[in-house]
Design a protein around this motif. Structure first.
Motif, short mmCIF file in Angstrom:
data_model
loop_
_atom_site.label_atom_id
_atom_site.label_comp_id
_atom_site.label_asym_id
_atom_site.label_seq_id
_atom_site.Cartn_x
_atom_site.Cartn_y
_atom_site.Cartn_z
N LYS A 117 7.60 -4.44 -22.87
CA LYS A 117 7.16 -5.84 -22.81
C LYS A 117 8.09 -6.66 -21.92
CE LYS A 117 5.84 -9.83 -25.64
NZ LYS A 117 6.50 -10.78 -24.73
N ASP B 181 7.05 -8.71 -18.68
CA ASP B 181 7.25 -10.16 -18.58
C ASP B 181 8.08 -10.54 -17.37
OD1 ASP B 181 5.81 -10.50 -20.87
OD2 ASP B 181 7.54 -10.77 -22.18
N TYR B 182 9.18 -9.81 -17.12
CA TYR B 182 10.11 -10.19 -16.07
C TYR B 182 9.73 -9.67 -14.69
CZ TYR B 182 13.45 -11.86 -19.56
OH TYR B 182 14.08 -12.55 -20.55
N LYS C 95 10.92 -20.59 -21.73
CA LYS C 95 10.21 -19.37 -21.40
C LYS C 95 10.92 -18.62 -20.28
CE LYS C 95 5.65 -17.59 -20.13
NZ LYS C 95 4.27 -17.94 -19.74
N SER D 41 6.51 -8.77 -13.60
CA SER D 41 5.08 -8.80 -13.34
C SER D 41 4.78 -9.10 -11.87
CB SER D 41 4.40 -9.86 -14.22
OG SER D 41 4.98 -11.14 -13.99
#
Length: 437
Positions: A405, A409-410, A210, A412
């Motif tokens: 997105k 995701d990176y 992840k 946040s």
């Protein structure tokens, strides 16, 4: 004895090629196409029996919604590669096609090459994934071994260090996405040509490590970097090293003021890709850069400071140093922006290695969290500062050529607290000091 025997009129023919003793058969498929295949024997009676089996076998496969004919994976892969290469040559292909081609040649063909495409099952894809991870892990360990050997000078010490830090290798999610997309390109080609059917197409696994939020340079670190580069520029025992470091300074500053990806995206920029853009909104002139990146072609607006770095890069090239930037932009020259004084192009590895040396030199090769910092950290810094200044994720995604997105995701970690003044209504926008040198 005739070299051509009709076994079923307009359906099945047995024949021999010139200078070949083996019987070949040609039979018509359900879609009207003729398919050729060797019987593998020079005996007519045996060849006839094999030809009938092949013909009726294809008919049975059609009834069961299976491909009537197929090809080896390596043959299908070459068609897929050629299709992508044609798109690249025509200027319509994505930059990532080059990565797909590399994966197909280095991983997929070596593993699946001699298998018929209709025999590749989900289980085989899972087995391939394990093989690929072992191969990639071994390559990564070998690279680390060579690096340690240069430091420790002892095979025994190197092996001990490797053993102490050895962990099961798992590719990053982005790496898996590239590999899976490459496999899907080949399977799409097989499907398009009727060599597999949708019902037997294997499922592609997608379980990587992840993605974590990425570390960026802080403003203090960046100030240390651009001040340090002033002193480091032109140093080195060799002329080539001095010239590379001279370009590195401008390269680092340009990345930090554009958010462009280090590597192919940045180093492919030519003077013909740079121009002034006059806004219809405020009638002001801005620096526009056209790039061909990971997700295709796009244009971005650079910070005003980038003009200084382009001016210095221009002056490194004796053939264009006499021109003003306005004159140079108007000429649209197909010349790389990032060249040394000697006219040599700099490479991705050269810039990466030189910057790593520089970070070690000034003592900030790792972030406070212990993660390694690199040229890519400049892009993360650009994104972090942009979001913290109130630029929306959507606006930033267009500028940086990435998805909303991915930014969510990176990045946040850019919390509402960092934009408290905006959210509270006290300020329409936080005024941030521009990064400059």
């Amino acid at each position: 004895m005739s070299n051509t025997i009709v076994l079923r009129k307009n359906k099945l023919v047995l024949y021999k090629r010139t200078r070949s003793g083996m019987w070949q058969c040609r039979y018509k498929l359900g879609n009207g196409e003729w398919y050729r295949q060797t019987t593998g024997t020079d005996e007519q009676e045996e060849a006839e029996d094999i030809a009938f089996k092949l013909y009726y076998g294809a008919d049975e496969r059609e009834k069961n919604k299976l491909p009537q004919n197929t090809r080896k994976f390596k043959h299908v892969a070459r068609y897929a590669i050629q299709r992508m290469q044609d798109d690249i040559d025509a200027g319509a292909g994505k930059v990532v096609y080059k990565d797909y081609i590399r994966v197909i040649n280095n991983y997929l063909i070596p593993y699946f090459g001699n298998l018929k495409t209709d025999s590749i099952t989900t289980r085989k894809v899972i087995e391939y994934s394990a093989w690929r991870d072992r191969k990639m892990g071994a390559a990564k360990e070998e690279k680390k071994r060579q690096s340690l050997l240069n430091q420790l000078k002892s095979e025994a010490a190197v092996e001990a260090e490797l053993e102490r830090n050895r962990k099961p290798f798992k590719p990053a999610q982005s790496t898996l996405n590239t590999h899976n997309s490459a496999l899907n390109r080949v399977l799409d080609e097989a499907l398009l040509r009727g060599w597999i059917t949708e019902s037997i197409r294997p499922e592609v696994m997608n379980k990587g490590v992840k993605a974590e939020s990425r570390d960026a340079f802080t403003l203090d670190e960046y100030q240390q970097i651009y001040r340090g580069l002033r002193q480091w520029t032109g140093t080195g025992h060799r002329k080539k090293t001095q010239e590379i470091r001279e370009v590195l300074r401008e390269y680092v500053l340009f990345l930090a003021n554009t958010g462009i990806r280090h590597g192919t995206e940045a180093l492919s920029i030519k003077w013909s890709n740079v121009r002034y853009y006059t806004s219809l909104v405020d009638n002001q002139r801005y620096l526009e850069v056209a790039v061909d990146g990971k997700v295709g072609k796009r244009s971005l607006i650079a910070r005003d400071n980038a003009l200084k770095y382009l001016e210095r890069l221009k002056n490194l090239n004796e053939h264009i140093a006499h021109l003003t930037l306005d004159e140079l932009f108007d000429k649209k020259l197909d010349i790389s922006v990032f060249q040394t004084r000697s006219g040599d192009y700099v490479t991705t590895d050269t810039m990466r290695g030189s910057f790593r040396q520089f970070l070690n030199h000034i003592g900030i090769s790792k972030s406070l969290s212990g993660k390694g910092l690199s040229l890519y950290s400049l892009r993360h810094m650009y994104a972090t500062f942009a979001l913290a200044s109130g630029i929306s994720i959507y606006e930033l995604s267009l500028q940086m050529g990435t998805s909303v997105k991915m930014l969510e995701d990176y990045y946040s970690k850019i919390s509402p607290q960092m934009n408290a003044a905006i959210h509270s209504g006290r300020l329409a926008r936080i005024k941030k000091e521009q990064i400059e040198d």
